[in-house]
Scaffold this motif. Structure first.
Motif, PDB file in Angstrom:
ATOM      1  N   CYS A  28       8.144 -22.359  57.367  1.00  0.00           N
ATOM      2  CA  CYS A  28       8.180 -20.901  57.242  1.00  0.00           C
ATOM      3  C   CYS A  28       8.080 -20.268  58.629  1.00  0.00           C
ATOM      4  O   CYS A  28       7.215 -20.644  59.418  1.00  0.00           O
ATOM      5  N   LEU A  30       7.394 -17.076  59.124  1.00  0.00           N
ATOM      6  CA  LEU A  30       6.446 -15.959  59.106  1.00  0.00           C
ATOM      7  C   LEU A  30       5.030 -16.478  59.358  1.00  0.00           C
ATOM      8  O   LEU A  30       4.781 -17.691  59.305  1.00  0.00           O
ATOM      9  N   ARG A  31       4.124 -15.550  59.616  1.00  0.00           N
ATOM     10  CA  ARG A  31       2.715 -15.925  59.786  1.00  0.00           C
ATOM     11  C   ARG A  31       1.856 -14.873  59.089  1.00  0.00           C
ATOM     12  O   ARG A  31       1.126 -14.111  59.732  1.00  0.00           O
ATOM     13  N   CYS A  32       1.961 -14.839  57.764  1.00  0.00           N
ATOM     14  CA  CYS A  32       1.180 -13.861  57.004  1.00  0.00           C
ATOM     15  C   CYS A  32      -0.301 -14.194  57.138  1.00  0.00           C
ATOM     16  O   CYS A  32      -0.694 -15.341  56.927  1.00  0.00           O
ATOM     17  N   CYS A  35      -1.769 -15.818  54.116  1.00  0.00           N
ATOM     18  CA  CYS A  35      -1.053 -16.991  53.592  1.00  0.00           C
ATOM     19  C   CYS A  35      -2.032 -18.019  53.023  1.00  0.00           C
ATOM     20  O   CYS A  35      -2.990 -18.408  53.679  1.00  0.00           O
ATOM     21  N   THR A  40       2.485 -25.308  54.708  1.00  0.00           N
ATOM     22  CA  THR A  40       3.953 -25.287  54.536  1.00  0.00           C
ATOM     23  C   THR A  40       4.665 -24.754  55.785  1.00  0.00           C
ATOM     24  O   THR A  40       5.883 -24.711  55.819  1.00  0.00           O
ATOM     25  N   TRP A  41       3.924 -24.311  56.800  1.00  0.00           N
ATOM     26  CA  TRP A  41       4.557 -23.643  57.946  1.00  0.00           C
ATOM     27  C   TRP A  41       5.435 -24.582  58.797  1.00  0.00           C
ATOM     28  O   TRP A  41       6.530 -24.214  59.206  1.00  0.00           O
ATOM     29  N   GLY A  75       7.863 -21.579  48.586  1.00  0.00           N
ATOM     30  CA  GLY A  75       7.652 -22.205  49.890  1.00  0.00           C
ATOM     31  C   GLY A  75       6.222 -22.053  50.356  1.00  0.00           C
ATOM     32  O   GLY A  75       5.340 -21.776  49.535  1.00  0.00           O
ATOM     33  N   GLY A  76       6.174 -22.114  51.697  1.00  0.00           N
ATOM     34  CA  GLY A  76       7.212 -22.064  52.742  1.00  0.00           C
ATOM     35  C   GLY A  76       8.202 -20.929  52.480  1.00  0.00           C
ATOM     36  O   GLY A  76       7.965 -20.056  51.661  1.00  0.00           O
ATOM     37  N   SER A 104      10.243 -14.264  50.846  1.00  0.00           N
ATOM     38  CA  SER A 104       9.790 -13.092  51.607  1.00  0.00           C
ATOM     39  C   SER A 104      10.961 -12.164  51.930  1.00  0.00           C
ATOM     40  O   SER A 104      10.744 -11.051  52.404  1.00  0.00           O
ATOM     41  N   LYS A 127       5.251  -7.145  51.001  1.00  0.00           N
ATOM     42  CA  LYS A 127       3.843  -7.376  51.333  1.00  0.00           C
ATOM     43  C   LYS A 127       3.050  -6.133  51.721  1.00  0.00           C
ATOM     44  O   LYS A 127       1.856  -6.060  51.465  1.00  0.00           O
TER      45      LYS A 127
HETATM   46  S1  SF4 Z   1       4.479 -19.290  53.291  1.00  0.00           S
HETATM   47 FE1  SF4 Z   1       4.696 -17.217  52.412  1.00  0.00          FE
HETATM   48  S2  SF4 Z   1       2.697 -16.263  52.690  1.00  0.00           S
HETATM   49 FE2  SF4 Z   1       2.772 -18.076  54.037  1.00  0.00          FE
HETATM   50  S3  SF4 Z   1       3.448 -17.294  56.034  1.00  0.00           S
HETATM   51 FE3  SF4 Z   1       5.264 -17.941  54.918  1.00  0.00          FE
HETATM   52  S4  SF4 Z   1       6.017 -16.090  53.825  1.00  0.00           S
HETATM   53 FE4  SF4 Z   1       3.907 -15.715  54.491  1.00  0.00          FE
END
Ligand code: SF4
Length: 236
Positions: A28, A30-32, A35, A40-41, A75-76, A104, A127
């Protein structure tokens, strides 16, 4: 074709309608901060599997899907492996299995458009409702998500908007009314679902030795989330 898979859940009931096989993709961008799956990153984690292998696992669950269920790919971020997921969805649809994508909405390119043409339902994680919070708390631009939603609408792809309610961040009535406005604006949005922020992921962060930045944020109160959901439902 192969993809990197984080994990597989045979009988999920919270990621789309009915009983569903859920495939969690690895990787992934993103860095929510909220999360709950930081494991899964990493794009090089998980295990490499072919679309046929994953499809066979899904097929073993087919007897439980009933009329509403099917497969959800989550995901991810599944959009990062759009060609693989498209191939998996192609196999599923050829077998009459309904396809759902939990995303996302951060990327829209030709591979993603092809994937969306094979998707029966999108679960779009919307989000936050203001652009600064969106970027600061996820590293994703709200404009990208809005573009994605516009594409879903233009192409009549049924969509559920989902938002994790995080106390102090996106739980004000103002924010909820803005979310209701977004939902009401697009005819592709069939449902808007609020989910409660939970901190079951703390151990994962500890094991990975990375800070969980919302450690001091309280979990969302279920009654409050229900109240906010009623506001959304009454406005749409
Ligand atoms: S897995 Fe989902 S919640 Fe986690 S950082 Fe990625 S988009 Fe955001």
């Amino acid at each position: 074709m192969t993809g990197r898979i984080h994990s597989f859940q045979s009988l999920g009931t919270v990621d789309g309608p009915g009983v569903r096989a859920v495939v969690f993709m690895q990787g992934c961008p993103l860095r929510c901060k909220c999360c709950h799956n930081p494991d899964t990153w990493d794009f090089s984690g998980g295990s490499e599997q072919s679309a046929e292998e994953v499809f066979k696992r899904i097929l073993r669950c087919k007897g439980y899907f009933g009329e509403k269920g099917g497969v959800t790919v989550s995901g991810g971020e599944p959009l990062m492996q759009a060609e693989f997921v498209a191939e998996l969805f192609r196999l599923c649809k050829a077998d009459g299995i309904s396809t759902c994508l939990d995303t996302s909405g951060c990327v829209l390119n030709d591979s993603v458009k092809k994937l969306l043409s094979l998707t029966d339902l999108v679960l779009l994680d919307y989000k936050y409702t203001n652009s600064d919070d969106y970027y600061n708390y996820t590293k994703c631009r709200i404009q990208d998500v809005d573009n994605f939603l516009l594409y879903l609408d233009d192409n009549d792809i049924p969509t559920w908007i989902r938002q994790v309610i995080i106390p102090g961040l996106n739980d004000s009535e103002d924010s909820i009314r803005k979310l209701a406005e977004v939902s009401g604006k697009y005819k592709c949005v069939k449902k808007t679902e609020l989910l409660a922020f939970r901190k079951l992921c703390v151990e994962k962060y500890e094991a990975m030795k990375i800070p969980f930045e919302l450690i001091d944020t309280p979990e969302a109160d279920q009654d409050e989330v229900r109240r906010l959901q009623e506001i959304i439902d009454s406005e749409n």
